[in-house]
Design a protein around this motif. Structure first.
Motif, short mmCIF file in Angstrom:
data_model
loop_
_atom_site.label_atom_id
_atom_site.label_comp_id
_atom_site.label_asym_id
_atom_site.label_seq_id
_atom_site.Cartn_x
_atom_site.Cartn_y
_atom_site.Cartn_z
N ASP A 49 0.91 -0.13 -4.77
CA ASP A 49 0.65 -1.33 -5.58
C ASP A 49 -0.63 -2.00 -5.06
OD1 ASP A 49 0.66 -3.63 -7.07
OD2 ASP A 49 2.81 -4.03 -6.80
N ASP A 50 -1.79 -1.47 -5.47
CA ASP A 50 -3.07 -1.98 -4.97
C ASP A 50 -3.33 -3.42 -5.41
OD1 ASP A 50 -3.53 0.42 -3.76
OD2 ASP A 50 -4.71 1.24 -5.43
N LYS A 51 -2.87 -3.77 -6.61
CA LYS A 51 -3.09 -5.13 -7.11
C LYS A 51 -2.37 -6.15 -6.23
CE LYS A 51 -2.88 -7.89 -11.34
NZ LYS A 51 -2.48 -7.90 -12.79
N LYS A 52 -1.12 -5.85 -5.86
CA LYS A 52 -0.36 -6.75 -4.99
C LYS A 52 -0.99 -6.82 -3.60
CE LYS A 52 4.29 -7.61 -3.18
NZ LYS A 52 5.70 -7.13 -3.13
N GLU B 290 -4.11 -6.41 -2.82
CA GLU B 290 -5.34 -7.20 -2.90
C GLU B 290 -5.04 -8.69 -2.92
OE1 GLU B 290 -9.20 -8.23 -2.86
OE2 GLU B 290 -8.38 -6.21 -2.59
N ALA B 291 -4.00 -9.09 -3.65
CA ALA B 291 -3.61 -10.50 -3.71
C ALA B 291 -3.14 -10.98 -2.34
CB ALA B 291 -2.50 -10.68 -4.74
N LYS C 150 0.83 -1.20 0.00
CA LYS C 150 0.00 0.00 0.00
C LYS C 150 0.86 1.26 0.00
CE LYS C 150 -4.17 -1.88 2.18
NZ LYS C 150 -5.06 -1.83 3.37
N HIS D 298 -4.12 -9.69 0.53
CA HIS D 298 -5.34 -9.76 1.36
C HIS D 298 -6.05 -11.09 1.14
CE1 HIS D 298 -6.09 -6.23 3.77
NE2 HIS D 298 -5.72 -5.41 2.77
N GLN D 299 -6.07 -11.56 -0.10
CA GLN D 299 -6.70 -12.83 -0.42
C GLN D 299 -5.96 -13.98 0.28
OE1 GLN D 299 -9.55 -13.41 -1.97
NE2 GLN D 299 -9.32 -15.63 -1.63
#
Length: 369
Positions: A203-206, A208-209, A199, A211-212
């Motif tokens: 790098d929001d995509k990273k 989110e991954a 964050k 967080h998953q």
């Protein structure tokens, strides 16, 4: 359901509505300011234990059902250790707002299962709020004929020292659970650190991954295959009323007895101190389950040390006259581990190679720094 919706008395009624007295000594149970008990021809035995969240139990890995079962059993065990019969239980609970009615249903399910196993009546208690988690206070009431009660101070020189079951398994179960807990939280903290870094880098995509991955970790179940016995001994201990019954049937009356809650070393030293005796415990005779030995090796721990100091086994440790030697050898589930000596000889462990070392009370002490 939030507990506040029922209130204190509504919760008590909800939890106790299916409880019906089984003992003749229970004249009146839940519902008044006091329970009414009658013991016209017996001595009354009373014991109490307090269990605090974060000190005695960790809800990370013990379910409320198992906690209820264990809470009852540790008190019932104390009555058996006096050679008595448990009859009634008084249960007091302090709980925070994070607990629900369903949580307390689960706790009482375990509590009632333990009581039903030994025909014990739940006759009252108290409930209140807590700002620091869950606190459990249980008092167990039992009885015994005066001549049957066994104290800690009755051991004599040449008496034999016996123990039921096996030792160290509950402690190994605790070490296993604590290890898996440390691994889990280590992974959680690592992922949270990586999420914060992602964050910070935008790098929001990273993020989110990650967080998953964190969400999937919450459903993680450790593989405890082959270690089930260790977990059962830690999470669902059994009071050894069956051993007490076997002793009675064999015509054996212990001269001193105690249950093993804080470790064999601590408990035998209690007996020796109060009986003004010494003892010799033989390492080769200590009963140790295969899973306990394997787990100790896996954790690079000395299995004898675990058996002597682990605690929470809730086995019966007792002494008997030397004349009952043949009788005790015929009893399943009981092991002869040593003998009582004169006090000036001290309390000693005899190792497998014949050396003697003083026993040390290294069992769990909740008030230690």
């Amino acid at each position: 359901m939030e507990i506040a919706k029922l209130g204190e008395f509504g919760l008590i009624e909800h939890l106790t509505k299916e409880i019906h007295p089984q003992n003749n000594s229970t004249k009146h149970g839940v519902g008044d300011d006091c329970a009414v008990l009658s013991y016209p021809n017996s001595e009354v035995l009373v014991t109490s234990d307090m269990l605090m969240e974060g000190v005695h139990f960790d809800l990370t890995y013990i379910t409320l059902k198992h906690l209820g079962y264990k809470s009852a059993m540790v008190n019932i065990s104390d009555v058996f250790a006096m050679n008595g019969t448990p009859r009634q239980l008084v249960v007091s609970i302090a709980l925070s707002k994070r607990f629900t009615v369903e949580d307390m249903d689960e706790f009482y399910e375990g509590l009632r299962a333990a009581c039903q196993k030994w025909n014990v009546d739940i006759v009252g208690g108290d409930t209140t709020s807590s700002y620091t988690g869950l606190a459990i206070s249980i008092t167990c009431i039992g009885d015994a004929p005066k001549e049957d009660i066994v104290y800690r101070n009755g051991a004599h020189d040449t008496d034999l020292i016996c123990v039921s079951g096996d030792l160290g398994a509950a402690y190994m179960g605790l070490q296993l659970l604590e290890r898996e807990k440390a691994v889990y939280y280590g992974q959680v903290n690592d992922l949270q650190r990586k999420i914060a870094e992602a964050k910070k880098q935008g790098d929001d995509k990273k993020a989110e991954a990650l967080h998953q991955q964190l969400a999937e970790l919450n459903n993680f179940q450790p593989d405890f295959a082959g270690k089930e016995y260790l977990l059962q001994r830690q999470l669902q201990p059994e009071a050894r009323g069956d051993i007490r019954q076997k002793l009675q049937q064999a015509g054996i009356r212990p001269t001193a007895m105690i249950d093993i809650s804080d470790g064999l070393s601590s408990e035998i030293m209690h007996i020796c101190k109060q009986s003004n005796t010494g003892c010799r415990i033989y390492e080769k005779n200590l009963p140790i389950d295969y899973q306990t030995a394997v787990m100790a090796e896996e954790l690079n721990m000395n299995v004898t040390t675990c058996a002597l100091n682990g605690g929470e086994d809730y086995e019966l440790l007792f002494t008997i006259p030397i004349g009952d030697h043949e009788k005790i050898e015929q009893l399943d589930g009981v092991k002869l581990i040593g003998h009582i000596t004169r006090p000036e000889l001290g309390t000693n462990l005899v190792t497998r190679d014949g050396q003697e070392f003083p026993l040390k009370a290294q069992g769990w002490n909740p008030l230690s720094s």
